[in-house]
Design a protein around this motif. Structure first.
Motif, PDB file in Angstrom:
ATOM      1  N   ARG A 128      46.990  38.037  62.006  1.00 54.55           N
ATOM      2  CA  ARG A 128      47.305  39.392  62.477  1.00 54.55           C
ATOM      3  C   ARG A 128      47.584  40.326  61.301  1.00 54.55           C
ATOM      4  NH1 ARG A 128      50.178  36.440  66.537  1.00 54.55           N
ATOM      5  NH2 ARG A 128      52.142  36.838  65.453  1.00 54.55           N
ATOM      6  N   VAL A 129      48.293  39.832  60.303  1.00 54.13           N
ATOM      7  CA  VAL A 129      48.553  40.636  59.108  1.00 54.13           C
ATOM      8  C   VAL A 129      47.241  40.957  58.401  1.00 54.13           C
ATOM      9  CG1 VAL A 129      49.691  40.679  56.845  1.00 54.13           C
ATOM     10  CG2 VAL A 129      50.895  39.756  58.830  1.00 54.13           C
ATOM     11  N   SER A 130      46.336  39.987  58.337  1.00 53.95           N
ATOM     12  CA  SER A 130      45.046  40.232  57.675  1.00 53.95           C
ATOM     13  C   SER A 130      44.244  41.298  58.411  1.00 53.95           C
ATOM     14  CB  SER A 130      44.244  38.932  57.542  1.00 53.95           C
ATOM     15  OG  SER A 130      43.663  38.531  58.768  1.00 53.95           O
ATOM     16  N   ASP A 131      44.320  41.311  59.731  1.00 52.25           N
ATOM     17  CA  ASP A 131      43.651  42.378  60.500  1.00 52.25           C
ATOM     18  C   ASP A 131      44.191  43.741  60.097  1.00 52.25           C
ATOM     19  OD1 ASP A 131      42.112  40.555  61.915  1.00 52.25           O
ATOM     20  OD2 ASP A 131      43.430  40.554  63.673  1.00 52.25           O
ATOM     21  N   TYR A 132      45.518  43.855  60.027  1.00 52.82           N
ATOM     22  CA  TYR A 132      46.144  45.120  59.670  1.00 52.82           C
ATOM     23  C   TYR A 132      45.787  45.516  58.235  1.00 52.82           C
ATOM     24  CZ  TYR A 132      49.552  48.807  59.115  1.00 52.82           C
ATOM     25  OH  TYR A 132      50.149  50.022  58.876  1.00 52.82           O
ATOM     26  N   PHE A 133      45.775  44.559  57.324  1.00 52.48           N
ATOM     27  CA  PHE A 133      45.412  44.855  55.940  1.00 52.48           C
ATOM     28  C   PHE A 133      44.024  45.479  55.890  1.00 52.48           C
ATOM     29  CE2 PHE A 133      43.417  43.986  51.891  1.00 52.48           C
ATOM     30  CZ  PHE A 133      44.389  44.350  50.975  1.00 52.48           C
ATOM     31  N   ARG A 134      43.087  44.902  56.632  1.00 49.82           N
ATOM     32  CA  ARG A 134      41.709  45.410  56.605  1.00 49.82           C
ATOM     33  C   ARG A 134      41.599  46.779  57.264  1.00 49.82           C
ATOM     34  NH1 ARG A 134      38.680  40.923  59.126  1.00 49.82           N
ATOM     35  NH2 ARG A 134      40.749  40.285  59.780  1.00 49.82           N
ATOM     36  N   ILE A 135      42.453  47.069  58.233  1.00 51.41           N
ATOM     37  CA  ILE A 135      42.480  48.411  58.822  1.00 51.41           C
ATOM     38  C   ILE A 135      42.976  49.409  57.777  1.00 51.41           C
ATOM     39  CG2 ILE A 135      43.705  49.881  60.496  1.00 51.41           C
ATOM     40  CD1 ILE A 135      43.603  47.401  62.399  1.00 51.41           C
ATOM     41  N   ARG A 136      44.019  49.028  57.046  1.00 48.99           N
ATOM     42  CA  ARG A 136      44.595  49.909  56.028  1.00 48.99           C
ATOM     43  C   ARG A 136      43.715  50.029  54.778  1.00 48.99           C
ATOM     44  NH1 ARG A 136      48.624  53.235  56.684  1.00 48.99           N
ATOM     45  NH2 ARG A 136      49.093  52.868  54.537  1.00 48.99           N
ATOM     46  N   HIS A 137      42.862  49.038  54.547  1.00 50.62           N
ATOM     47  CA  HIS A 137      42.006  49.011  53.350  1.00 50.62           C
ATOM     48  C   HIS A 137      40.550  48.777  53.763  1.00 50.62           C
ATOM     49  CE1 HIS A 137      45.457  48.928  50.630  1.00 50.62           C
ATOM     50  NE2 HIS A 137      46.017  48.123  51.508  1.00 50.62           N
ATOM     51  N   PRO A 138      39.910  49.793  54.347  1.00 54.07           N
ATOM     52  CA  PRO A 138      38.533  49.601  54.840  1.00 54.07           C
ATOM     53  C   PRO A 138      37.530  49.248  53.752  1.00 54.07           C
ATOM     54  CG  PRO A 138      39.193  51.914  54.952  1.00 54.07           C
ATOM     55  CD  PRO A 138      40.415  51.139  54.579  1.00 54.07           C
ATOM     56  N   GLU A 139      37.882  49.484  52.496  1.00 50.34           N
ATOM     57  CA  GLU A 139      36.968  49.144  51.406  1.00 50.34           C
ATOM     58  C   GLU A 139      36.727  47.632  51.305  1.00 50.34           C
ATOM     59  OE1 GLU A 139      41.079  49.725  49.381  1.00 50.34           O
ATOM     60  OE2 GLU A 139      40.027  50.457  51.138  1.00 50.34           O
ATOM     61  N   TYR A 140      37.576  46.833  51.958  1.00 51.05           N
ATOM     62  CA  TYR A 140      37.407  45.371  51.928  1.00 51.05           C
ATOM     63  C   TYR A 140      36.838  44.806  53.232  1.00 51.05           C
ATOM     64  CZ  TYR A 140      40.337  45.833  47.808  1.00 51.05           C
ATOM     65  OH  TYR A 140      40.841  46.193  46.581  1.00 51.05           O
ATOM     66  N   CYS A 141      36.554  45.668  54.193  1.00 54.51           N
ATOM     67  CA  CYS A 141      36.127  45.200  55.526  1.00 54.51           C
ATOM     68  C   CYS A 141      34.818  44.418  55.517  1.00 54.51           C
ATOM     69  CB  CYS A 141      36.027  46.370  56.501  1.00 54.51           C
ATOM     70  SG  CYS A 141      37.638  46.883  57.101  1.00 54.51           S
ATOM     71  N   ALA A 142      33.934  44.718  54.594  1.00 54.07           N
ATOM     72  CA  ALA A 142      32.633  44.036  54.577  1.00 54.07           C
ATOM     73  C   ALA A 142      32.718  42.649  53.944  1.00 54.07           C
ATOM     74  CB  ALA A 142      31.604  44.887  53.832  1.00 54.07           C
ATOM     75  N   MET A 143      33.844  42.326  53.327  1.00 54.00           N
ATOM     76  CA  MET A 143      33.969  41.040  52.639  1.00 54.00           C
ATOM     77  C   MET A 143      34.291  39.918  53.620  1.00 54.00           C
ATOM     78  SD  MET A 143      36.142  42.109  49.262  1.00 54.00           S
ATOM     79  CE  MET A 143      35.700  40.674  48.301  1.00 54.00           C
ATOM     80  N   GLN A 144      33.798  38.749  53.304  1.00 58.05           N
ATOM     81  CA  GLN A 144      34.170  37.557  54.058  1.00 58.05           C
ATOM     82  C   GLN A 144      35.649  37.291  53.816  1.00 58.05           C
ATOM     83  OE1 GLN A 144      31.760  34.138  53.200  1.00 58.05           O
ATOM     84  NE2 GLN A 144      33.134  32.749  54.255  1.00 58.05           N
ATOM     85  N   VAL A 145      36.358  36.838  54.863  1.00 63.07           N
ATOM     86  CA  VAL A 145      37.794  36.585  54.771  1.00 63.07           C
ATOM     87  C   VAL A 145      38.042  35.089  54.681  1.00 63.07           C
ATOM     88  CG1 VAL A 145      40.001  36.802  55.989  1.00 63.07           C
ATOM     89  CG2 VAL A 145      38.362  38.690  56.019  1.00 63.07           C
ATOM     90  N   ARG A 146      39.033  34.732  53.852  1.00 58.84           N
ATOM     91  CA  ARG A 146      39.409  33.339  53.695  1.00 58.84           C
ATOM     92  C   ARG A 146      40.933  33.240  53.726  1.00 58.84           C
ATOM     93  NH1 ARG A 146      37.504  31.351  48.194  1.00 58.84           N
ATOM     94  NH2 ARG A 146      39.681  31.327  47.565  1.00 58.84           N
ATOM     95  N   TYR A 147      41.428  32.137  54.280  1.00 57.70           N
ATOM     96  CA  TYR A 147      42.863  31.892  54.362  1.00 57.70           C
ATOM     97  C   TYR A 147      43.187  30.643  53.551  1.00 57.70           C
ATOM     98  CZ  TYR A 147      42.363  35.196  58.146  1.00 57.70           C
ATOM     99  OH  TYR A 147      42.056  36.317  58.886  1.00 57.70           O
ATOM    100  N   ASP A 148      43.976  30.820  52.499  1.00 57.17           N
ATOM    101  CA  ASP A 148      44.315  29.724  51.596  1.00 57.17           C
ATOM    102  C   ASP A 148      45.812  29.429  51.645  1.00 57.17           C
ATOM    103  OD1 ASP A 148      41.663  30.012  50.850  1.00 57.17           O
ATOM    104  OD2 ASP A 148      42.085  30.464  48.750  1.00 57.17           O
ATOM    105  N   LYS A 197      41.793  25.829  49.694  1.00 56.86           N
ATOM    106  CA  LYS A 197      40.909  26.933  50.078  1.00 56.86           C
ATOM    107  C   LYS A 197      40.465  26.694  51.520  1.00 56.86           C
ATOM    108  CE  LYS A 197      39.054  27.353  45.421  1.00 56.86           C
ATOM    109  NZ  LYS A 197      37.833  27.241  44.610  1.00 56.86           N
ATOM    110  N   ASN A 198      40.292  27.771  52.256  1.00 55.47           N
ATOM    111  CA  ASN A 198      39.913  27.660  53.675  1.00 55.47           C
ATOM    112  C   ASN A 198      40.865  26.721  54.403  1.00 55.47           C
ATOM    113  OD1 ASN A 198      37.575  29.373  53.951  1.00 55.47           O
ATOM    114  ND2 ASN A 198      36.509  27.904  52.647  1.00 55.47           N
TER     115      ASN A 198
END
Length: 133
Positions: free
Chosen positions: A83-103, A116-117
């Motif tokens: 959920r935090v990652s969703d909000y981060f991407r809303i606040r920083h649209p410049e990163y929206c096209a990047m693949q997301v990973r959770y480490d 990783k992953n």
């Protein structure tokens, strides 16, 4: 827990987050944010690595008597990070096209492990069922 112990554990946590950030930076990880917070929760580190936008949870244990640090990143914590990652991407649209990973960075005594992953994206559907991707 009294205020002194709470303050000690917060400063200890920050110290290990700094250690994790240095560990990652030596391996090509570019830290964008530390302790990114919003109403949905908090994530320790956000950065870019190998073309991915990466959200990192750092866990520390003095020793293994209370379990491995990575075991503390359960499903509830994973959902919160997503959920935090969703909000981060809303606040920083410049990163929206990047693949997301959770480490996960696990520090136990002097050993640091990088998973990783470590988990997949969690989302609850309208029916209340959970899906991962």
């Amino acid at each position: 827990m009294n205020n002194h112990n709470n303050a000690s554990s917060v400063s200890l946590g920050k110290a290990y987050e700094e250690k994790a950030a240095a560990f990652l930076a030596k391996r090509g990880f570019q830290v964008l944010e530390r302790n990114f917070r919003c109403r949905q929760g908090e994530v320790d580190l956000v950065g870019v690595h190998e073309g991915c936008l990466v959200f990192v949870e750092v866990k520390y244990r003095k020793n293994r008597t209370s379990g491995m640090p990575e075991e503390a990143v359960g499903e509830g914590k994973q959902r919160k990070i997503c959920r935090v990652s969703d909000y981060f991407r809303i606040r920083h649209p410049e990163y929206c096209a990047m693949q997301v990973r959770y480490d996960v960075i696990a520090v136990c005594a002097e050993e640091t492990r990088w998973y990783k992953n470590a988990f997949f994206y969690h989302v609850k559907g309208a029916s209340g069922s959970e899906a991962f991707w």
